[in-house]
Design a protein around this motif. Structure first.
Motif, PDB file in Angstrom:
ATOM      1  N   SER A   3       3.134   0.340   4.569  1.00 22.36           N
ATOM      2  CA  SER A   3       4.776   0.318   6.267  1.00 22.36           C
ATOM      3  C   SER A   3       4.969  -1.111   5.763  1.00 22.36           C
ATOM      4  O   SER A   3       6.188  -1.238   5.705  1.00 22.36           O
ATOM      5  CB  SER A   3       3.840   0.220   7.342  1.00 22.36           C
ATOM      6  OG  SER A   3       2.893  -0.890   7.157  1.00 22.36           O
ATOM      7  N   ASN A   4       4.649  -2.121   4.831  1.00 17.49           N
ATOM      8  CA  ASN A   4       5.164  -3.547   4.667  1.00 17.49           C
ATOM      9  C   ASN A   4       4.801  -3.672   2.661  1.00 17.49           C
ATOM     10  O   ASN A   4       4.655  -5.757   2.983  1.00 17.49           O
ATOM     11  CB  ASN A   4       5.220  -4.639   5.664  1.00 17.49           C
ATOM     12  CG  ASN A   4       5.956  -5.697   5.575  1.00 17.49           C
ATOM     13  OD1 ASN A   4       7.260  -5.594   5.130  1.00 17.49           O
ATOM     14  ND2 ASN A   4       5.748  -7.017   5.800  1.00 17.49           N
ATOM     15  N   SER A   5       4.391  -2.839   2.151  1.00 14.94           N
ATOM     16  CA  SER A   5       4.570  -3.033   0.805  1.00 14.94           C
ATOM     17  C   SER A   5       4.674  -1.919   0.258  1.00 14.94           C
ATOM     18  O   SER A   5       5.419  -0.718   0.229  1.00 14.94           O
ATOM     19  CB  SER A   5       3.295  -3.982   0.824  1.00 14.94           C
ATOM     20  OG  SER A   5       1.739  -2.301   0.959  1.00 14.94           O
ATOM     21  N   ASP A   6       4.774  -2.001  -1.445  1.00 13.72           N
ATOM     22  CA  ASP A   6       4.671  -1.304  -2.346  1.00 13.72           C
ATOM     23  C   ASP A   6       3.497  -1.170  -3.092  1.00 13.72           C
ATOM     24  O   ASP A   6       2.976  -2.212  -3.399  1.00 13.72           O
ATOM     25  CB  ASP A   6       6.030  -2.062  -3.299  1.00 13.72           C
ATOM     26  CG  ASP A   6       6.298  -1.378  -4.314  1.00 13.72           C
ATOM     27  OD1 ASP A   6       5.761  -0.067  -5.233  1.00 13.72           O
ATOM     28  OD2 ASP A   6       7.761  -1.287  -3.425  1.00 13.72           O
ATOM     29  N   ALA A  38      -7.264  -1.043   0.943  1.00  9.78           N
ATOM     30  CA  ALA A  38      -6.659  -0.041   1.340  1.00  9.78           C
ATOM     31  C   ALA A  38      -5.495  -0.531   2.562  1.00  9.78           C
ATOM     32  O   ALA A  38      -5.572  -1.638   2.779  1.00  9.78           O
ATOM     33  CB  ALA A  38      -7.587   0.718   2.336  1.00  9.78           C
ATOM     34  N   ASP A  39      -4.464  -0.165   2.136  1.00  6.68           N
ATOM     35  CA  ASP A  39      -2.936  -0.028   3.319  1.00  6.68           C
ATOM     36  C   ASP A  39      -2.203   1.229   2.651  1.00  6.68           C
ATOM     37  O   ASP A  39      -2.324   1.922   2.221  1.00  6.68           O
ATOM     38  CB  ASP A  39      -2.419  -1.118   1.805  1.00  6.68           C
ATOM     39  CG  ASP A  39      -1.313  -1.318   2.314  1.00  6.68           C
ATOM     40  OD1 ASP A  39      -0.266  -1.487   3.098  1.00  6.68           O
ATOM     41  OD2 ASP A  39      -1.332  -2.579   1.979  1.00  6.68           O
ATOM     42  N   ASN A  40      -1.125   1.380   4.195  1.00  5.30           N
ATOM     43  CA  ASN A  40      -0.163   2.126   3.972  1.00  5.30           C
ATOM     44  C   ASN A  40       0.988   2.267   4.165  1.00  5.30           C
ATOM     45  O   ASN A  40       1.889   2.848   4.012  1.00  5.30           O
ATOM     46  CB  ASN A  40      -0.923   2.901   5.914  1.00  5.30           C
ATOM     47  CG  ASN A  40      -0.009   2.107   6.448  1.00  5.30           C
ATOM     48  OD1 ASN A  40       0.596   0.512   6.414  1.00  5.30           O
ATOM     49  ND2 ASN A  40      -0.254   1.624   7.903  1.00  5.30           N
TER      50      ASN A  40
HETATM   51  P1  NAD Z   1       2.409  -7.746   4.887  1.00  2.00           P
HETATM   52  O1  NAD Z   1       3.406  -7.614   5.024  1.00  2.00           O
HETATM   53  O2  NAD Z   1       3.199  -8.542   3.248  1.00  2.00           O
HETATM   54  O3  NAD Z   1       1.071  -7.438   4.593  1.00  2.00           O
HETATM   55  C1  NAD Z   1       0.395  -6.755   5.658  1.00  2.00           C
HETATM   56  C2  NAD Z   1      -0.153  -5.773   4.685  1.00  2.00           C
HETATM   57  O4  NAD Z   1      -1.129  -4.514   6.103  1.00  2.00           O
HETATM   58  C3  NAD Z   1       1.302  -5.011   4.292  1.00  2.00           C
HETATM   59  O5  NAD Z   1       0.597  -4.301   3.010  1.00  2.00           O
HETATM   60  C4  NAD Z   1       1.026  -3.692   5.230  1.00  2.00           C
HETATM   61  O6  NAD Z   1       1.475  -2.095   4.683  1.00  2.00           O
HETATM   62  C5  NAD Z   1      -0.142  -3.451   5.665  1.00  2.00           C
HETATM   63  N1  NAD Z   1      -0.288  -3.273   6.921  1.00  2.00           N
HETATM   64  C6  NAD Z   1       0.222  -3.326   7.873  1.00  2.00           C
HETATM   65  N2  NAD Z   1      -0.864  -1.839   9.164  1.00  2.00           N
HETATM   66  C7  NAD Z   1      -0.905  -1.167   8.544  1.00  2.00           C
HETATM   67  C8  NAD Z   1      -2.177  -0.187   8.548  1.00  2.00           C
HETATM   68  N3  NAD Z   1      -2.156   0.439   9.819  1.00  2.00           N
HETATM   69  N4  NAD Z   1      -2.362   0.370   8.086  1.00  2.00           N
HETATM   70  C9  NAD Z   1      -2.824  -0.656   7.044  1.00  2.00           C
HETATM   71  N5  NAD Z   1      -1.925  -1.119   5.764  1.00  2.00           N
HETATM   72  C10 NAD Z   1      -1.778  -1.679   6.581  1.00  2.00           C
HETATM   73  O7  NAD Z   1       2.176  -9.849   5.430  1.00  2.00           O
HETATM   74  P2  NAD Z   1       1.106 -10.857   5.201  1.00  2.00           P
HETATM   75  O8  NAD Z   1       2.094 -12.431   5.276  1.00  2.00           O
HETATM   76  O9  NAD Z   1       0.574 -10.611   3.149  1.00  2.00           O
HETATM   77  O10 NAD Z   1      -0.145 -11.391   6.069  1.00  2.00           O
HETATM   78  C11 NAD Z   1      -1.350 -10.392   5.972  1.00  2.00           C
HETATM   79  C12 NAD Z   1      -1.422 -11.027   7.310  1.00  2.00           C
HETATM   80  O11 NAD Z   1      -2.092 -12.305   7.698  1.00  2.00           O
HETATM   81  C13 NAD Z   1      -1.098 -10.212   8.327  1.00  2.00           C
HETATM   82  O12 NAD Z   1      -2.103  -9.650  10.307  1.00  2.00           O
HETATM   83  C14 NAD Z   1      -0.380 -11.191   8.810  1.00  2.00           C
HETATM   84  O13 NAD Z   1      -0.562 -10.900  10.787  1.00  2.00           O
HETATM   85  C15 NAD Z   1      -1.322 -12.283   8.936  1.00  2.00           C
HETATM   86  N6  NAD Z   1      -0.329 -14.138   9.236  1.00  2.00           N
HETATM   87  C16 NAD Z   1       0.264 -13.947   7.741  1.00  2.00           C
HETATM   88  C17 NAD Z   1       1.417 -15.278   8.310  1.00  2.00           C
HETATM   89  C18 NAD Z   1       2.731 -15.045   7.280  1.00  2.00           C
HETATM   90  O14 NAD Z   1       3.054 -16.108   7.591  1.00  2.00           O
HETATM   91  N7  NAD Z   1       2.316 -14.595   5.838  1.00  2.00           N
HETATM   92  C19 NAD Z   1       0.784 -16.097   8.711  1.00  2.00           C
HETATM   93  C20 NAD Z   1      -0.350 -15.648   9.505  1.00  2.00           C
HETATM   94  C21 NAD Z   1      -0.794 -14.969  10.207  1.00  2.00           C
END
Ligand code: NAD
Ligand code: UFG
Length: 337
Positions: free
Chosen positions: A34-37, A30-32
């Protein structure tokens, strides 16, 4: 077993989906976006030759998330759905608190309503803050975060731990990631930041592919051997496999548990640039500039607990991380577009 990946189309979620599917789990994303495809979902299915159930859903919205729980028997939730740009969080703190904290509360409420007792949470090394000695160990007290993003992680850890005190049946696994980089070996999924990358490795790979002119290295006057910051970089596939272990553990465990997921070996910014150049035979143009506010000189993980309790350890080398990053970037110069 059915695992709901909230925010599962993103960088870490998509790689975790692949490892879960390959281990025999059913995956619901489940994803919105906002930061993915959405293309990430097709790629996950292509790599694994398995089907994913996917929903376009804002995890803040309880009505929407309830429907997902009603239509699927969810055994474990992995909560990736967060905003993660440190600098942006300083400029827009309320958006970060609203999104990151409300998604957590909505998931916990829906889990309580539908009897789901297991949650794995994407936390960060950032919760150790500025005070702790390195390497970071799970038994240390959390520290002072330098930005609202970090505070959301620290607060969400507290919310999840409080929920597990109130419900003794609840299993809460807090995974503190260090610096995930790299991509799946197929080159079909990888990190695809929107706009200018905040993080080091996607910036390097965009310089390599010609999307950016040069890398700016933030600071060369730190008290490290080459003056640049040192971090614990971990291959995304190793990190994803850590989630499979955490899901297995959550199903047979009750209460809160914290695990660091890192390699225990730090590399400096210059070492990363050199390793990328060597592994891929590409020159990366760079310039030094001022320090970036909020950066710590160096930190890395003690991941002994994950090895002991989860039987997990990172096995991929820095060379693997650099080669797999480039394999993804050169095959997808504009990411999923
Ligand atoms: P990412 O942005 O690629 O993935 C996060 C996903 O959550 C995205 O697909 C975005 O569209 C989705 N999203 C955000 N808000 C949402 C909402 N309200 N409803 C539905 N979808 C929502 O980031 P990532 O690197 O894959 O990180 C995943 C998690 O790990 C995050 O919580 C991030 O804070 C945490 N994290 C990441 C890192 C890193 O370096 N990448 C390090 C530590 C922690
Ligand atoms: N860096 C540069 N130039 C860049 C980008 C980064 O020199 O263009 C440097 C940074 O100054 C730092 C190092 O590369 O010294 C690593 O920076 P990243 O932004 O890649 O990673 P951080 O360690 O700052 O942050 C990451 C995650 C955060 C998380 C934190 C602690 O992005 O979400 O690790 O876990 F909070």
């Amino acid at each position: 077993m059915n695992v709901l990946l909230a925010g599962g189309a993103g960088y870490i979620g998509s790689h975790t989906a692949v490892e879960l599917l390959n281990s025999g789990y059913n995956v619901i994303i489940a994803d919105n976006y906002s930061n993915s495809d959405k293309k990430a979902i097709d790629r996950i299915e292509k790599i694994t030759d398995k089907k994913v159930i996917s929903y376009t859903a804002d995890i803040i919205d309880k009505i929407v998330v309830s429907e997902i729980f009603k239509n699927n028997q969810i055994d474990v939730v992995i909560h990736f759905a967060g905003l993660k740009a440190v600098g942006e969080s300083v400029k827009k703190p309320l958006i970060y608190y609203r999104n990151n904290i409300d998604t957590t509360i909505t998931l916990l409420e829906c889990m309580a309503e539908y009897g789901c007792k297991n949650i794995v949470f994407s936390s960060s090394a950032t919760v150790y803050g500025e005070e702790n000695d390195i390497p970071y160990v799970e038994t240390m007290k959390k520290g002072t975060c330098s930005n609202p993003y970090g505070w959301t992680k620290s607060m969400m850890e507290q919310i999840l731990s409080d929920a597990s005190v109130a419900d003794s049946e609840l299993s809460v696994i807090l995974l503190r990631y260090f610096n995930p980089i790299g991509a799946h070996e197929s080159g079909l999924i990888g990190e695809d930041p929107k706009g200018i990358p905040n993080n080091l490795m996607p910036y390097i790979s965009q310089v390599a592919v010609g999307r950016r002119d040069h890398l700016t290295i933030f600071g060369n006057d730190y008290p490290t051997k080459d003056g640049t910051c040192r971090r614990d970089y971990i291959h995304i596939t190793d990190l994803a496999k850590g989630h499979v272990k955490a899901v297995e553990y959550a199903a047979k465990h009750k209460g809160p548990e914290i695990f660091n997921l890192g390699t225990g070996t730090p590399y400096s910014v210059l070492e990363i640039v050199n390793a990328f150049e060597k592994a891929n035979n590409i020159k990366i143009k760079y310039e030094f500039d001022e320090r970036r506010s909020g950066d710590l000189p160096e930190f890395w993980a003690n991941s002994d607990k994950a090895q002991r309790v989860l039987d997990w350890t990172a096995t991929r080398t820095l060379e693997d991380m650099c080669k797999d990053t480039w394999n993804w970037q050169k095959n997808n110069p504009n990411g999923y577009e």
